[in-house]
Design a protein around this motif. Sequence first.
Motif, mmCIF file in Angstrom:
data_model
loop_
_atom_site.group_PDB
_atom_site.id
_atom_site.type_symbol
_atom_site.label_atom_id
_atom_site.label_comp_id
_atom_site.label_asym_id
_atom_site.label_seq_id
_atom_site.Cartn_x
_atom_site.Cartn_y
_atom_site.Cartn_z
ATOM 1 N N VAL B 27 0.848 -1.198 0.000
ATOM 2 C CA VAL B 27 0.000 0.000 0.000
ATOM 3 C C VAL B 27 0.886 1.251 0.000
ATOM 4 C CG1 VAL B 27 -1.640 1.337 1.395
ATOM 5 C CG2 VAL B 27 -2.017 -1.091 1.065
ATOM 6 N N PHE B 28 1.983 1.175 0.733
ATOM 7 C CA PHE B 28 2.858 2.332 0.917
ATOM 8 C C PHE B 28 3.571 2.742 -0.385
ATOM 9 C CE2 PHE B 28 6.980 4.141 2.267
ATOM 10 C CZ PHE B 28 6.526 5.166 3.070
ATOM 11 N N ILE B 31 1.717 4.744 -3.076
ATOM 12 C CA ILE B 31 1.359 6.110 -2.642
ATOM 13 C C ILE B 31 2.564 7.033 -2.883
ATOM 14 C CG2 ILE B 31 0.717 7.559 -0.672
ATOM 15 C CD1 ILE B 31 -0.746 5.146 0.498
ATOM 16 N N ILE B 32 3.751 6.490 -2.592
ATOM 17 C CA ILE B 32 4.976 7.272 -2.799
ATOM 18 C C ILE B 32 5.292 7.412 -4.291
ATOM 19 C CG2 ILE B 32 7.491 7.257 -2.370
ATOM 20 C CD1 ILE B 32 6.105 7.664 0.193
ATOM 21 N N PRO B 73 -11.360 8.882 3.887
ATOM 22 C CA PRO B 73 -10.721 8.570 2.597
ATOM 23 C C PRO B 73 -11.696 8.097 1.533
ATOM 24 C CG PRO B 73 -9.506 7.569 4.402
ATOM 25 C CD PRO B 73 -10.766 8.107 4.988
ATOM 26 N N GLU B 74 -12.808 7.496 1.939
ATOM 27 C CA GLU B 74 -13.778 7.016 0.942
ATOM 28 C C GLU B 74 -14.821 8.083 0.620
ATOM 29 O OE1 GLU B 74 -14.745 2.621 0.587
ATOM 30 O OE2 GLU B 74 -14.880 2.973 2.742
ATOM 31 N N MET B 230 -14.092 4.103 -2.649
ATOM 32 C CA MET B 230 -13.034 4.941 -3.224
ATOM 33 C C MET B 230 -12.980 4.850 -4.759
ATOM 34 S SD MET B 230 -8.994 4.985 -2.359
ATOM 35 C CE MET B 230 -8.842 5.989 -0.917
ATOM 36 N N PRO B 231 -13.193 3.656 -5.348
ATOM 37 C CA PRO B 231 -13.202 3.614 -6.822
ATOM 38 C C PRO B 231 -14.300 4.498 -7.414
ATOM 39 C CG PRO B 231 -13.000 1.406 -5.926
ATOM 40 C CD PRO B 231 -13.276 2.298 -4.768
ATOM 41 N N GLY B 249 -5.255 7.400 -4.700
ATOM 42 C CA GLY B 249 -5.255 6.198 -3.870
ATOM 43 C C GLY B 249 -5.550 4.917 -4.633
ATOM 44 N N ALA B 252 -2.656 2.164 -5.160
ATOM 45 C CA ALA B 252 -2.427 1.357 -3.952
ATOM 46 C C ALA B 252 -3.575 0.364 -3.759
ATOM 47 C CB ALA B 252 -2.309 2.264 -2.742
ATOM 48 N N GLN B 253 -4.789 0.840 -4.007
ATOM 49 C CA GLN B 253 -5.983 -0.008 -3.865
ATOM 50 C C GLN B 253 -5.889 -1.223 -4.786
ATOM 51 O OE1 GLN B 253 -9.082 -0.897 -2.177
ATOM 52 N NE2 GLN B 253 -9.685 1.234 -2.328
#
Lengths: 290, 281
Positions: B27-28, B31-32, B73-74, B230-231, B249, B252-253
């Motif tokens: 996940v990390f 994002i980076i 976040p969602e 989120m999608p 996001g 990562a998802q």
Amino acid sequence: MSTTIILGAWIAVFLTLGIFSYLYKDNPFYKTAEHLFVGISAGYWTSLFFWTQIQPNLFGRLWPSSNYSSDSFWYMIYNGLGFFYSPGFPNGGVDKGHEIHNVVLGVPNVHYLIPFALGIMMLLSLIPKISWFARWGIAYTVGMAAGLRAYGFLNSNVIGQIKGTAASFSDPNLPFWSLTSPSIFNSIVILVGTITGLLYFYFSKEHKGVLGKISKVGIYFLMISFGASFGFAVMGRISLLIGRFVDLIKYSGSEYFNATLWILVAMIIILGYDAFKNRDKILPVSKDVA
Amino acid sequence: MNRLTEFLLKIGKVDRRWIFIVLAVVVFIPIIKPIGMPIRATVTTKVVYDTIENLPPNSNVLVSIEYSPSTKPENHPMAISILRHLFKNDHKVFVTCLWPDGQFMAQDALKQVAEEEYGKIYGEDYVLLGFRPGGEAVIKGIVSNIRKLYTVDVNQTKIDEIPMMEGIYKFSDFAFLFTASAGFPGTVEWVQYASDPTGVPMSSGVTSIQVNEVMPYVQAGQMKGLLAGMPGAAEYEALIGQKGSATSGMDAQSIAHLVIVLFIILGNAAFFIERQRSRKY
């Protein structure tokens, strides 16, 4: 950047990593974050409920400023309450624009005394001897919710769903095959799924023979539904994890004095030292983690 | 073959904390370092967009915020995108909250979109009526007489003194409802007590976990589309052409989903091998 924002970031990072630390094992960081969350939530909600409903909508109707009279006994009670807590009971009555529908014995909107009394009865549950009073308030709430929901579910979940999914097979415009729009195939799937799913929960007859086979089809429909729910649940949890990671990355910047890095390192050292000190007492990982 | 079997059995017995670490890493990294996977709007998202797009200019739109920071976040990207779309099309936006924390989420979203991005005027273009406790009773109140429930807005200004509240007395005075919801009370209650009885069209943006519960209303035509988690938010950002936190996001998802699917396959393989062995002996 202001000190308050930086301090807020450090607290947010500590609480986030404190909660995440439970994935390693139960520990004081997790407990601190958990207790703070429960305590602050309860206080915050109580305050918000008072200022958004009880004060403007209940006190505002019982002691409206438009009917204020310092000689009236009813407003004397109000002034007495104001003596103890003036922000909730300001001078000259509560001015929230409520109309006065009736005045009985100097009490405006007298019917609002009923919810007031029920609310006080709920609070009496704190006194064991007269805690039974709370049942009145609970009974009213449960009765009202049951009545409201009976109507809502019947109208939207039963009638609305039947109306929305029922299809006329003789309709020439309805295609036989389509997965994304109304079609005869989709209607058959809904019909079969509903009937077999309902029959799975029919327990008055043993699930053998034809009923057994039909209920087995129902189980498959249920499994597909649970699978979809599980998939969406995973997706939701990952979204929340992404949200926390985005914040943690943001707070690791130099403008926040590298809050994430410092707190993460401190937590790892403390938990590592604790594990080293208690290495003889290490218990197997609890199965309910995750 | 034997080596593979042994490997799968080992995987099946791995300490779950290793799985957490692997998930955290997958996940990390995106994002980076975003990959920029393509985002295509699904039918349900497109319907929400089209419904708002087809509203007559200057329509009165009710937006209800029913989420807290825990699902920010969602839900927040959905609320931001919907507000952008509504303000871009010059609609009047009325915001209510059924969740206490929703009020602050709404304030945050309105400050960003209405004030900073579109320069809208409070009381003329948008109003935040705020939170009222009571769940479905609040919805019933809004449906029958909104002024009885909301005599003041979030700033304690009397409703009669707010220009855009003129002519607004009940739910049917609104042309459309959008709810950003994370649970109870939320989308389901709005369908049951507001949209279905009055016929006012509504759409919703919900957390992923609610999608299964709400989707039947969309399929039956009781709701005009749905933003699913989120999608859904990322798809809406793509439709209005303004990328936000949901889009960033999604890499990562997607990768996290692939890893979870892989873990499920490996876990099941280990389970079946173990079961077969125990039957043998």
